[in-house]
Scaffold this motif. Structure first.
Motif, PDB file in Angstrom:
ATOM      1  N   SER A 177       8.754  -7.313   1.947  1.00 14.51           N
ATOM      2  CA  SER A 177       8.388  -6.584   0.732  1.00 14.51           C
ATOM      3  C   SER A 177       6.892  -6.313   0.692  1.00 14.51           C
ATOM      4  CB  SER A 177       8.802  -7.376  -0.505  1.00 14.51           C
ATOM      5  OG  SER A 177      10.171  -7.679  -0.424  1.00 14.51           O
ATOM      6  N   TYR A 226       6.163  -3.311   2.685  1.00 17.91           N
ATOM      7  CA  TYR A 226       6.454  -2.063   1.981  1.00 17.91           C
ATOM      8  C   TYR A 226       5.291  -1.676   1.062  1.00 17.91           C
ATOM      9  CZ  TYR A 226       8.057   0.849  -1.839  1.00 17.91           C
ATOM     10  OH  TYR A 226       8.127   1.821  -2.812  1.00 17.91           O
ATOM     11  N   TYR A 227       4.839  -2.623   0.245  1.00 13.84           N
ATOM     12  CA  TYR A 227       3.760  -2.304  -0.703  1.00 13.84           C
ATOM     13  C   TYR A 227       2.464  -1.945   0.019  1.00 13.84           C
ATOM     14  CZ  TYR A 227       6.652  -3.350  -4.670  1.00 13.84           C
ATOM     15  OH  TYR A 227       7.648  -3.292  -5.600  1.00 13.84           O
ATOM     16  N   GLU A 228       2.219  -2.618   1.137  1.00 15.74           N
ATOM     17  CA  GLU A 228       0.972  -2.347   1.864  1.00 15.74           C
ATOM     18  C   GLU A 228       1.061  -1.083   2.705  1.00 15.74           C
ATOM     19  OE1 GLU A 228      -0.277  -5.984   3.874  1.00 15.74           O
ATOM     20  OE2 GLU A 228      -1.372  -6.523   2.049  1.00 15.74           O
ATOM     21  N   LEU A 239       3.023   2.062   0.176  1.00 13.63           N
ATOM     22  CA  LEU A 239       2.293   2.405  -1.053  1.00 13.63           C
ATOM     23  C   LEU A 239       0.779   2.244  -0.909  1.00 13.63           C
ATOM     24  CD1 LEU A 239       4.654   0.949  -3.804  1.00 13.63           C
ATOM     25  CD2 LEU A 239       4.574   3.256  -2.887  1.00 13.63           C
ATOM     26  N   MET A 273      -1.085  -0.408  -1.068  1.00  9.00           N
ATOM     27  CA  MET A 273      -1.730  -1.432  -1.888  1.00  9.00           C
ATOM     28  C   MET A 273      -2.066  -2.632  -1.013  1.00  9.00           C
ATOM     29  SD  MET A 273       0.933  -0.633  -4.904  1.00  9.00           S
ATOM     30  CE  MET A 273       0.977  -2.176  -5.765  1.00  9.00           C
ATOM     31  N   CYS A 315      -2.170  -6.783  -0.713  1.00  8.19           N
ATOM     32  CA  CYS A 315      -1.801  -8.087  -1.258  1.00  8.19           C
ATOM     33  C   CYS A 315      -3.064  -8.951  -1.288  1.00  8.19           C
ATOM     34  CB  CYS A 315      -0.733  -8.736  -0.389  1.00  8.19           C
ATOM     35  SG  CYS A 315      -0.327 -10.403  -0.910  1.00  8.19           S
ATOM     36  N   PHE A 372      -0.370  -7.902  -6.140  1.00  9.98           N
ATOM     37  CA  PHE A 372      -1.045  -6.632  -5.860  1.00  9.98           C
ATOM     38  C   PHE A 372      -1.643  -6.151  -7.165  1.00  9.98           C
ATOM     39  CE2 PHE A 372       2.518  -7.148  -3.092  1.00  9.98           C
ATOM     40  CZ  PHE A 372       2.073  -6.707  -1.858  1.00  9.98           C
ATOM     41  N   ILE A 378       1.344  -6.250  -9.700  1.00  7.96           N
ATOM     42  CA  ILE A 378       2.740  -6.356  -9.287  1.00  7.96           C
ATOM     43  C   ILE A 378       2.880  -7.760  -8.721  1.00  7.96           C
ATOM     44  CG2 ILE A 378       4.498  -5.528  -7.668  1.00  7.96           C
ATOM     45  CD1 ILE A 378       3.832  -3.403  -9.726  1.00  7.96           C
TER      46      ILE A 378
END
Ligand code: ZN
Length: 136
Positions: A19, A22-24, A27, A29, A31, A47, A54
């Motif tokens: 996960s 995915y965000y890094e 998107l 972003m 962590c 994040f 998030i």
């Protein structure tokens, strides 16, 4: 009660590593912290999006709240957290208005916040967290 902002959105995930990726990677972003909250049987990753965070939540034990949530509902949005001032007073106020509380008194959450949850039966199905950053 007027919350000052949305402090974070909690998302239950099965696999924290995947996960985070995915965000890094998708998107874009970053962590900035990974923290285990032993009481809650979760590992969290944070994040920032503007002032809001998030919070990804991976269960470390199937009997914990996130483990049970994922078993029942699968991955997905778990809770919304509003930042408030004077959390004890705000909890008392919502209780007087008939809201069912999960936490009668604030407890310590991730990032040193004081947190308390309101029951989703009283909040139109959305698990709601109030939190306050206490100066040490
Ligand atoms: Zn939270």
């Amino acid at each position: 009660m007027i919350p000052t902002h949305i402090e974070h959105i909690g998302i239950a995930v099965k696999d924290l590593e995947a996960s985070i990726k995915y965000y890094e990677e998708i998107l874009g972003m970053k962590c900035y912290a990974i923290e285990e909250v032993k009481d809650q049987k979760v590992k969290t990753a944070f994040f920032k999006v503007g002032q809001t965070k998030i919070e990804l939540l991976e269960s470390t034990d199937p009997s914990g709240p996130i483990g049970k949530f994922i078993e029942k509902k699968g991955e997905g949005m778990h809770h919304i957290a509003f930042a408030v001032n004077e959390i004890e007073d705000k909890l008392q106020t919502v209780k007087e208005k008939g809201v069912r509380l999960i936490d009668e008194t604030p407890r310590k959450g991730a990032e040193g916040l004081q947190i308390a949850f309101l029951h989703p039966k009283s909040t139109n199905g959305v698990l709601t967290e109030l939190c306050e950053k206490k100066e040490e």
